[in-house]
Design a protein around this motif. Sequence first.
Motif, short mmCIF file in Angstrom:
data_model
loop_
_atom_site.label_atom_id
_atom_site.label_comp_id
_atom_site.label_asym_id
_atom_site.label_seq_id
_atom_site.Cartn_x
_atom_site.Cartn_y
_atom_site.Cartn_z
N ALA A 1 -25.43 -7.53 38.04
CA ALA A 1 -26.24 -7.97 39.06
C ALA A 1 -26.47 -6.56 39.92
CB ALA A 1 -25.93 -9.15 39.91
N ALA A 2 -27.33 -6.62 40.71
CA ALA A 2 -27.62 -5.63 41.68
C ALA A 2 -28.51 -6.13 42.68
CB ALA A 2 -28.33 -4.21 40.88
N ASN A 3 -28.01 -5.40 43.98
CA ASN A 3 -28.84 -5.72 45.00
C ASN A 3 -29.38 -4.17 45.66
OD1 ASN A 3 -30.01 -6.41 47.45
ND2 ASN A 3 -27.95 -7.43 48.41
N HIS A 4 -30.77 -4.31 45.43
CA HIS A 4 -31.34 -2.97 45.76
C HIS A 4 -32.44 -3.24 46.83
CE1 HIS A 4 -29.89 -1.02 42.44
NE2 HIS A 4 -30.42 -1.24 41.43
N GLY A 5 -32.20 -4.37 47.57
CA GLY A 5 -32.78 -4.76 48.95
C GLY A 5 -32.26 -4.14 50.01
N SER A 6 -32.78 -4.94 51.17
CA SER A 6 -32.10 -4.53 52.40
C SER A 6 -31.04 -5.61 53.18
CB SER A 6 -33.28 -3.92 53.31
OG SER A 6 -34.01 -5.09 53.56
N THR A 7 -31.29 -6.56 52.63
CA THR A 7 -30.30 -7.68 53.03
C THR A 7 -29.36 -8.14 51.92
OG1 THR A 7 -31.78 -9.43 52.33
CG2 THR A 7 -32.20 -8.55 54.55
N ASP A 8 -28.16 -8.93 52.58
CA ASP A 8 -27.11 -9.37 51.53
C ASP A 8 -27.68 -10.12 50.85
OD1 ASP A 8 -25.42 -7.88 53.15
OD2 ASP A 8 -24.64 -9.60 54.28
N ARG A 9 -27.38 -10.59 49.50
CA ARG A 9 -27.39 -11.57 48.61
C ARG A 9 -25.94 -12.51 48.63
NH1 ARG A 9 -24.63 -12.17 43.38
NH2 ARG A 9 -26.05 -13.01 41.65
N ARG B 1 -16.48 -20.73 46.24
CA ARG B 1 -16.49 -19.56 47.36
C ARG B 1 -17.83 -19.19 47.54
NH1 ARG B 1 -15.18 -19.66 41.92
NH2 ARG B 1 -14.95 -17.76 40.69
N LEU B 2 -17.97 -18.52 48.78
CA LEU B 2 -19.21 -17.90 48.62
C LEU B 2 -19.05 -16.46 48.46
CD1 LEU B 2 -19.76 -18.95 52.76
CD2 LEU B 2 -21.53 -19.78 50.54
N MET B 3 -19.94 -15.79 47.60
CA MET B 3 -19.83 -14.28 47.34
C MET B 3 -21.34 -13.96 47.75
SD MET B 3 -18.15 -15.04 43.55
CE MET B 3 -17.31 -13.59 43.61
N ARG B 4 -20.84 -12.56 48.20
CA ARG B 4 -21.62 -11.75 48.84
C ARG B 4 -21.72 -10.37 48.14
NH1 ARG B 4 -20.57 -9.93 54.80
NH2 ARG B 4 -18.71 -8.62 53.94
N LEU B 5 -23.10 -9.78 47.93
CA LEU B 5 -23.23 -8.59 47.27
C LEU B 5 -24.21 -8.05 48.28
CD1 LEU B 5 -22.95 -6.83 44.75
CD2 LEU B 5 -25.13 -7.64 43.84
N THR B 6 -23.62 -6.95 49.19
CA THR B 6 -24.47 -6.29 50.05
C THR B 6 -25.40 -5.07 49.59
OG1 THR B 6 -22.77 -4.12 50.22
CG2 THR B 6 -22.38 -6.12 51.45
N PRO B 7 -26.24 -4.71 50.41
CA PRO B 7 -27.23 -3.69 49.93
C PRO B 7 -26.94 -2.57 49.16
CG PRO B 7 -27.95 -4.67 52.05
CD PRO B 7 -26.61 -5.49 51.91
N GLY B 8 -27.35 -2.10 48.30
CA GLY B 8 -26.97 -1.03 47.59
C GLY B 8 -25.66 -1.23 46.56
N SER B 9 -25.30 -2.21 46.62
CA SER B 9 -24.09 -2.60 45.64
C SER B 9 -24.57 -3.30 44.22
CB SER B 9 -23.30 -3.48 46.12
OG SER B 9 -22.89 -3.13 47.49
N VAL C 1 -25.49 -21.55 43.45
CA VAL C 1 -26.71 -21.79 44.36
C VAL C 1 -26.99 -20.50 45.20
CG1 VAL C 1 -27.04 -23.34 46.12
CG2 VAL C 1 -25.65 -24.13 44.12
N PRO C 2 -28.06 -19.80 44.98
CA PRO C 2 -28.43 -18.96 45.86
C PRO C 2 -28.82 -19.41 47.51
CG PRO C 2 -29.58 -18.74 44.04
CD PRO C 2 -28.88 -19.91 43.85
N ILE C 3 -28.11 -18.66 48.31
CA ILE C 3 -28.21 -18.98 49.83
C ILE C 3 -29.13 -17.85 50.39
CG2 ILE C 3 -27.47 -19.45 51.98
CD1 ILE C 3 -24.72 -20.62 50.65
N THR C 4 -28.81 -16.63 50.13
CA THR C 4 -29.93 -15.66 50.82
C THR C 4 -30.02 -14.66 49.72
OG1 THR C 4 -27.77 -14.29 51.65
CG2 THR C 4 -29.08 -15.79 53.07
N THR C 5 -31.19 -14.14 49.66
CA THR C 5 -31.52 -13.02 48.30
C THR C 5 -32.58 -12.22 48.88
OG1 THR C 5 -32.01 -12.72 46.12
CG2 THR C 5 -33.04 -14.68 47.10
N ASN C 6 -33.05 -11.51 48.09
CA ASN C 6 -34.28 -10.66 48.41
C ASN C 6 -34.99 -10.22 47.36
OD1 ASN C 6 -33.33 -7.77 47.84
ND2 ASN C 6 -31.70 -8.35 49.17
N GLU C 7 -36.23 -9.64 47.38
CA GLU C 7 -36.86 -9.18 46.15
C GLU C 7 -36.15 -7.71 45.41
OE1 GLU C 7 -40.81 -8.31 47.20
OE2 GLU C 7 -41.40 -10.33 47.65
#
Length: 201
Positions: free
Chosen positions: A168-176, A104-112, A133-139
């Motif tokens: 895991a955490a997404n403290h960026g501004s784009t989807d992981r 599956r594709l798994m998405r963690l949105t900003p702030g999640s 396999v990361p597809i999109t990520t951010n710092e």
Amino acid sequence: MATAQRQSGLPDRIRLPFAFDPAPLAGDLAALGLAEWIRHFVPQNYSGEWSALPLRAEASATHPILMIASNPDATDFVDTPLLAMLPNIAAALAAFGCPLSCVRLMRLTPGSEIHEHLDLDLDADAGWARIHVPITTNEGVSFHLSGTPVTMAPGEVWYLRLSDPHRAANHGSTDRVHLVIDARVDGWLAAQLQAGAAAPV
């Protein structure tokens, strides 16, 4: 980086000795447009939005939640219609020479955030490997396994022993968004794991 090891000699994280061009994978992701992502079915394990799209699922699963679940007792898996819309991701999956079960594709949105938890069946020593396999990520994205960070770049292929504590955490501004693959450990995958474990990270 300190990594935990078992008697098999495999560390808890391994970057496999091959990778994919992330741009075509991201192109497939963009082509999904307004696809309806399915929220993860264990809400106590996260805050914010953690969701998935099934690309390969248990053959008997028809409910969307069951299609994103990984059932270790299942033996019959089929590609979902969604995978046919994603030729580059399908080509990446075809590069794996081992049996694939749930994908599956798994998405963690900003702030999640994904809270620390364990997935007891996901251990190569027990015959199952979860591959990211990361597809999109951010710092602002972080992933911790057994208390230490794992930095995964787009297109890289990682085995993670998720029977150990992880978060895991997404403290960026784009989807992981990661392509998440559950695979049976056969001779091919065992060789990839051993080669990756022997290579410097």
